[in-house]
Each structure stands twice: as C-alpha cells, then as structure tokens.
Scaffold this motif. Structure first.
Motif, PDB file in Angstrom:
ATOM      1  N   ILE A  76       0.806  -1.216   0.000  1.00  0.00           N
ATOM      2  CA  ILE A  76       0.000   0.000   0.000  1.00  0.00           C
ATOM      3  C   ILE A  76       0.843   1.270   0.000  1.00  0.00           C
ATOM      4  CG2 ILE A  76      -1.819   1.253   1.191  1.00  0.00           C
ATOM      5  CD1 ILE A  76      -2.642  -1.516   0.072  1.00  0.00           C
ATOM      6  N   SER A  77       0.475   2.155  -0.902  1.00  0.00           N
ATOM      7  CA  SER A  77       1.032   3.508  -0.970  1.00  0.00           C
ATOM      8  C   SER A  77      -0.034   4.372  -1.621  1.00  0.00           C
ATOM      9  CB  SER A  77       2.316   3.525  -1.803  1.00  0.00           C
ATOM     10  OG  SER A  77       2.013   3.254  -3.169  1.00  0.00           O
ATOM     11  N   ILE A  78       0.203   5.669  -1.717  1.00  0.00           N
ATOM     12  CA  ILE A  78      -0.781   6.533  -2.384  1.00  0.00           C
ATOM     13  C   ILE A  78      -0.890   6.168  -3.852  1.00  0.00           C
ATOM     14  CG2 ILE A  78       0.880   8.369  -2.901  1.00  0.00           C
ATOM     15  CD1 ILE A  78      -2.896   8.662  -1.944  1.00  0.00           C
ATOM     16  N   ASP A  79       0.201   5.680  -4.461  1.00  0.00           N
ATOM     17  CA  ASP A  79       0.147   5.275  -5.869  1.00  0.00           C
ATOM     18  C   ASP A  79      -0.707   4.019  -6.043  1.00  0.00           C
ATOM     19  OD1 ASP A  79       2.011   7.138  -7.407  1.00  0.00           O
ATOM     20  OD2 ASP A  79       3.296   6.536  -5.752  1.00  0.00           O
ATOM     21  N   PHE A  80      -0.642   3.102  -5.079  1.00  0.00           N
ATOM     22  CA  PHE A  80      -1.505   1.922  -5.128  1.00  0.00           C
ATOM     23  C   PHE A  80      -2.974   2.337  -5.030  1.00  0.00           C
ATOM     24  CE2 PHE A  80      -4.001  -1.436  -3.269  1.00  0.00           C
ATOM     25  CZ  PHE A  80      -3.516  -2.610  -3.826  1.00  0.00           C
ATOM     26  N   ILE A  81      -3.286   3.201  -4.078  1.00  0.00           N
ATOM     27  CA  ILE A  81      -4.668   3.630  -3.874  1.00  0.00           C
ATOM     28  C   ILE A  81      -5.198   4.367  -5.107  1.00  0.00           C
ATOM     29  CG2 ILE A  81      -6.117   5.209  -2.518  1.00  0.00           C
ATOM     30  CD1 ILE A  81      -4.422   4.440  -0.072  1.00  0.00           C
ATOM     31  N   ASN A  82      -4.340   5.139  -5.769  1.00  0.00           N
ATOM     32  CA  ASN A  82      -4.759   5.906  -6.945  1.00  0.00           C
ATOM     33  C   ASN A  82      -4.759   5.080  -8.230  1.00  0.00           C
ATOM     34  OD1 ASN A  82      -5.121   8.176  -5.396  1.00  0.00           O
ATOM     35  ND2 ASN A  82      -3.101   9.034  -5.853  1.00  0.00           N
ATOM     36  N   SER A  83      -4.250   3.864  -8.166  1.00  0.00           N
ATOM     37  CA  SER A  83      -4.218   2.996  -9.346  1.00  0.00           C
ATOM     38  C   SER A  83      -5.580   2.322  -9.518  1.00  0.00           C
ATOM     39  CB  SER A  83      -3.130   1.931  -9.214  1.00  0.00           C
ATOM     40  OG  SER A  83      -3.300   0.925 -10.191  1.00  0.00           O
ATOM     41  N   GLN A  84      -6.232   2.552 -10.647  1.00  0.00           N
ATOM     42  CA  GLN A  84      -7.535   1.954 -10.880  1.00  0.00           C
ATOM     43  C   GLN A  84      -7.445   0.432 -10.917  1.00  0.00           C
ATOM     44  OE1 GLN A  84      -9.466   3.187 -14.499  1.00  0.00           O
ATOM     45  NE2 GLN A  84     -11.394   2.165 -13.996  1.00  0.00           N
ATOM     46  N   TYR A  85      -6.391  -0.108 -11.537  1.00  0.00           N
ATOM     47  CA  TYR A  85      -6.288  -1.558 -11.651  1.00  0.00           C
ATOM     48  C   TYR A  85      -5.988  -2.184 -10.285  1.00  0.00           C
ATOM     49  CZ  TYR A  85      -5.613  -6.080 -13.775  1.00  0.00           C
ATOM     50  OH  TYR A  85      -5.762  -7.402 -14.122  1.00  0.00           O
ATOM     51  N   CYS A  86      -5.020  -1.619  -9.559  1.00  0.00           N
ATOM     52  CA  CYS A  86      -4.665  -2.168  -8.241  1.00  0.00           C
ATOM     53  C   CYS A  86      -5.834  -2.095  -7.276  1.00  0.00           C
ATOM     54  CB  CYS A  86      -3.473  -1.416  -7.655  1.00  0.00           C
ATOM     55  SG  CYS A  86      -1.903  -1.729  -8.490  1.00  0.00           S
ATOM     56  N   TYR A  87      -6.463  -0.918  -7.209  1.00  0.00           N
ATOM     57  CA  TYR A  87      -7.480  -0.692  -6.173  1.00  0.00           C
ATOM     58  C   TYR A  87      -8.844  -1.254  -6.556  1.00  0.00           C
ATOM     59  CZ  TYR A  87      -9.745   1.644  -2.258  1.00  0.00           C
ATOM     60  OH  TYR A  87     -10.433   1.895  -1.095  1.00  0.00           O
ATOM     61  N   ASP A  88      -9.285  -0.999  -7.796  1.00  0.00           N
ATOM     62  CA  ASP A  88     -10.645  -1.359  -8.179  1.00  0.00           C
ATOM     63  C   ASP A  88     -10.785  -2.785  -8.698  1.00  0.00           C
ATOM     64  OD1 ASP A  88     -11.464   1.186  -7.514  1.00  0.00           O
ATOM     65  OD2 ASP A  88     -11.212   1.978  -9.535  1.00  0.00           O
ATOM     66  N   SER A 100     -11.216 -18.070   1.160  1.00  0.00           N
ATOM     67  CA  SER A 100     -10.370 -18.795   0.225  1.00  0.00           C
ATOM     68  C   SER A 100      -8.963 -18.218   0.129  1.00  0.00           C
ATOM     69  CB  SER A 100     -11.006 -18.817  -1.173  1.00  0.00           C
ATOM     70  OG  SER A 100     -11.161 -17.505  -1.686  1.00  0.00           O
ATOM     71  N   ALA A 101      -8.717 -17.110   0.793  1.00  0.00           N
ATOM     72  CA  ALA A 101      -7.383 -16.500   0.823  1.00  0.00           C
ATOM     73  C   ALA A 101      -7.310 -15.560   2.017  1.00  0.00           C
ATOM     74  CB  ALA A 101      -7.087 -15.741  -0.476  1.00  0.00           C
ATOM     75  N   VAL A 102      -6.090 -15.248   2.404  1.00  0.00           N
ATOM     76  CA  VAL A 102      -5.852 -14.264   3.471  1.00  0.00           C
ATOM     77  C   VAL A 102      -5.206 -13.042   2.845  1.00  0.00           C
ATOM     78  CG1 VAL A 102      -4.575 -13.760   5.585  1.00  0.00           C
ATOM     79  CG2 VAL A 102      -5.582 -16.024   5.249  1.00  0.00           C
ATOM     80  N   VAL A 103      -5.803 -11.889   3.055  1.00  0.00           N
ATOM     81  CA  VAL A 103      -5.279 -10.636   2.509  1.00  0.00           C
ATOM     82  C   VAL A 103      -4.505  -9.899   3.600  1.00  0.00           C
ATOM     83  CG1 VAL A 103      -5.840  -8.397   1.499  1.00  0.00           C
ATOM     84  CG2 VAL A 103      -7.129 -10.439   0.814  1.00  0.00           C
ATOM     85  N   VAL A 104      -3.277  -9.525   3.276  1.00  0.00           N
ATOM     86  CA  VAL A 104      -2.424  -8.815   4.235  1.00  0.00           C
ATOM     87  C   VAL A 104      -1.985  -7.482   3.629  1.00  0.00           C
ATOM     88  CG1 VAL A 104      -0.328  -8.888   5.628  1.00  0.00           C
ATOM     89  CG2 VAL A 104      -1.558 -11.019   5.096  1.00  0.00           C
ATOM     90  N   PRO A 105      -2.534  -6.350   4.108  1.00  0.00           N
ATOM     91  CA  PRO A 105      -2.046  -5.047   3.643  1.00  0.00           C
ATOM     92  C   PRO A 105      -0.677  -4.752   4.264  1.00  0.00           C
ATOM     93  CG  PRO A 105      -4.256  -4.907   4.600  1.00  0.00           C
ATOM     94  CD  PRO A 105      -3.678  -6.217   5.006  1.00  0.00           C
ATOM     95  N   ILE A 106       0.249  -4.331   3.438  1.00  0.00           N
ATOM     96  CA  ILE A 106       1.581  -3.946   3.908  1.00  0.00           C
ATOM     97  C   ILE A 106       1.755  -2.469   3.564  1.00  0.00           C
ATOM     98  CG2 ILE A 106       4.061  -4.287   3.627  1.00  0.00           C
ATOM     99  CD1 ILE A 106       3.458  -7.211   2.963  1.00  0.00           C
ATOM    100  N   ILE A 107       1.859  -1.651   4.589  1.00  0.00           N
ATOM    101  CA  ILE A 107       1.919  -0.200   4.380  1.00  0.00           C
ATOM    102  C   ILE A 107       3.359   0.200   4.038  1.00  0.00           C
ATOM    103  CG2 ILE A 107       1.269   2.047   5.281  1.00  0.00           C
ATOM    104  CD1 ILE A 107      -1.013  -0.074   5.111  1.00  0.00           C
ATOM    105  N   LEU A 108       3.574   0.552   2.789  1.00  0.00           N
ATOM    106  CA  LEU A 108       4.921   0.944   2.357  1.00  0.00           C
ATOM    107  C   LEU A 108       5.209   2.404   2.642  1.00  0.00           C
ATOM    108  CD1 LEU A 108       5.210  -0.819  -1.132  1.00  0.00           C
ATOM    109  CD2 LEU A 108       6.044  -1.632   1.086  1.00  0.00           C
ATOM    110  N   ARG A 109       4.276   3.284   2.259  1.00  0.00           N
ATOM    111  CA  ARG A 109       4.485   4.726   2.403  1.00  0.00           C
ATOM    112  C   ARG A 109       3.255   5.368   3.027  1.00  0.00           C
ATOM    113  NH1 ARG A 109       4.847   7.221  -2.700  1.00  0.00           N
ATOM    114  NH2 ARG A 109       4.278   5.387  -3.921  1.00  0.00           N
ATOM    115  N   SER A 110       3.444   6.472   3.693  1.00  0.00           N
ATOM    116  CA  SER A 110       2.340   7.168   4.369  1.00  0.00           C
ATOM    117  C   SER A 110       1.259   7.560   3.378  1.00  0.00           C
ATOM    118  CB  SER A 110       2.860   8.421   5.078  1.00  0.00           C
ATOM    119  OG  SER A 110       3.737   8.082   6.126  1.00  0.00           O
ATOM    120  N   CYS A 111       0.014   7.260   3.744  1.00  0.00           N
ATOM    121  CA  CYS A 111      -1.132   7.631   2.930  1.00  0.00           C
ATOM    122  C   CYS A 111      -2.381   7.450   3.787  1.00  0.00           C
ATOM    123  CB  CYS A 111      -1.216   6.785   1.655  1.00  0.00           C
ATOM    124  SG  CYS A 111      -1.300   5.007   1.956  1.00  0.00           S
TER     125      CYS A 111
END
Length: 234
Positions: free
Chosen positions: A149-161, A175-186
């Motif tokens: 996760i970074s602001i670029d991830f959040i602003n990416s339509q493909y990554c986020y949506d 069926s899976a475990v999702v783990v957010p990893i915070i790379l940069r402040s956002c």
C-alpha cells in the motif's frame, strides 16, 4: 563377502534413523496432513525420553522439516505434508513501488527455501504473455495476497478497483488471506481494506523506519507465522 557379514550390512542399511522415526510417527499421528500434534502425544508414541525427543525435534526444526505450534505443552506438525505444495503468495503493488517490492521479496526468500511459500508477481509474466489473464489466474490461485500500500496503489484503478476488490472477496469467502503492507504514508485508514490487520505493527509505514530491513524482517516473520497457521489447519 561372507554371508554373515552380508546379512549384518543389510540390517544396517534398513535401520531407521531417529529423524526418520520422528517424522514417521508425526505423519501417522497427523494423518500425513499439516495438522499439529501435541508434544506429549508424539513423545508417548515414540516412547522416547525428553532429552532425545527435544534434541531430534530441534534438529528437524533447524532443517525446516517440521513446524511448531504454541500453547500449553507445545505442538509440532509436518512443514510439508506428502504430496502437498507450498502456499501460493500473490503480490499486488504499483510499479512506482517496485524497489520496495524487490526488498520485500528478498526478505521472503528464506520462506521460499523452507518450502512454506511460492511468490508470484507480475514481473513473472513472460514476454508476449497476456498480462491481465495471468494476473487474474494467479490471483484466483493465491492462498495469501499481499497488498503493498502507498498513495500510488490507492490511486491505481487496476490495483485498487480490480485486484483489491477481488482480493477482499476471496478474503471474506475464506479462500485466501489478505495482508495489507503499508509501504508509504497515505490515508489508508479510510479505505475498504482498513478493517484488515496491516503490517508492519500498527500500520507504521515501512519508509518511516530508519532501517527498512527491520520493517521487512518483521513483515516476513508475520507472513511466516500466517503461512504456518494455514498449513497446520489443512
């Protein structure tokens, strides 16, 4: 070779080592699955004294052939059940964070050597490959999904949506475990995945650490624990 010596050599070759006996007993007790077995139960099955049991257990643990569980008395399990494969880990990230992604992959390499995980990311798509199809297929097969996760991830339509939305569906379906990893402040706490436990601890961004290796080591350790938990529950 005289017959007597030949028979003696045959008996020597057929003798089982302590490690083999331990793994055989653990396989029988767990049904050759990655289920945890209490130390007391396994030690009783082997009929070993504590010193011998603990010594062989530690040797197998060092060789990454078994995993251990927590709780009163402790427990052990097969690191890899016969016929089973490593957990599939999908890495979702924005290419603006490629350098940080590569650092994370380096810290996950010990888990790959332990045969706990097999990591996939879009740089593994071969030249000429259909990238959208490859991403979708590997996302569907994933046991653990790491969202970098970074602001670029959040602003990416493909990554986020697309990737994140499907990942959350798999997480909620179990069926899976999702783990957010915070790379940069956002402002990630105002997103759809804010309900999930993020890494590093307390969602502290990796880039805020004076030593990023410290952050990635913590993350790799938590992913190891999660992988062992999933494997033990199978």
């Amino acid at each position: 070779m005289p017959p007597r010596r030949r028979r003696r050599a045959r008996r020597t070759r057929n003798r089982r080592t302590n490690k083999e006996l331990f793994l055989d007993a653990l396989g029988q007790a767990s049904g050759n699955q990655q289920r945890l077995v209490s130390n007391a139960t396994l030690q009783e099955a082997l009929n070993w004294e504590s010193e011998r049991y603990n010594r062989i257990k530690q040797e197998l643990l060092d060789e990454k052939k078994i995993i251990i569980g927590r709780g009163y008395g402790g427990s052990v399990g097969l690191a890899k059940a016969p016929g089973s494969g490593s957990l599939k880990v999908f890495v979702s990230y924005c290419h603006a964070d490629e350098a940080l992604k590569n650092q994370l992959l380096s810290h996950l390499m010990p888990l790959k050597r332990m045969e706990l995980i097999e990591v996939w990311h879009d740089r593994k798509i071969p030249a000429g490959g259909e990238w959208e199809q490859a991403i979708s297929a590997n996302l569907e097969q994933a046991d653990i999904i790491l969202m970098l996760i970074s602001i670029d991830f959040i602003n990416s339509q493909y990554c986020y949506d697309i990737e994140l939305e499907r990942a959350i569906e798999k997480h909620e379906a179990g069926s899976a475990v999702v783990v957010p990893i915070i790379l940069r402040s956002c402002m990630w706490k105002h997103t759809s995945f804010s309900k999930l436990q993020a890494l590093p601890k307390d969602g502290k961004p990796v880039c805020s650490f004076s030593d990023k290796d410290e952050a990635f080591t913590e993350i790799a350790g938590k992913i190891k624990e999660e992988a062992e938990r999933l494997l033990a529950s199978r």
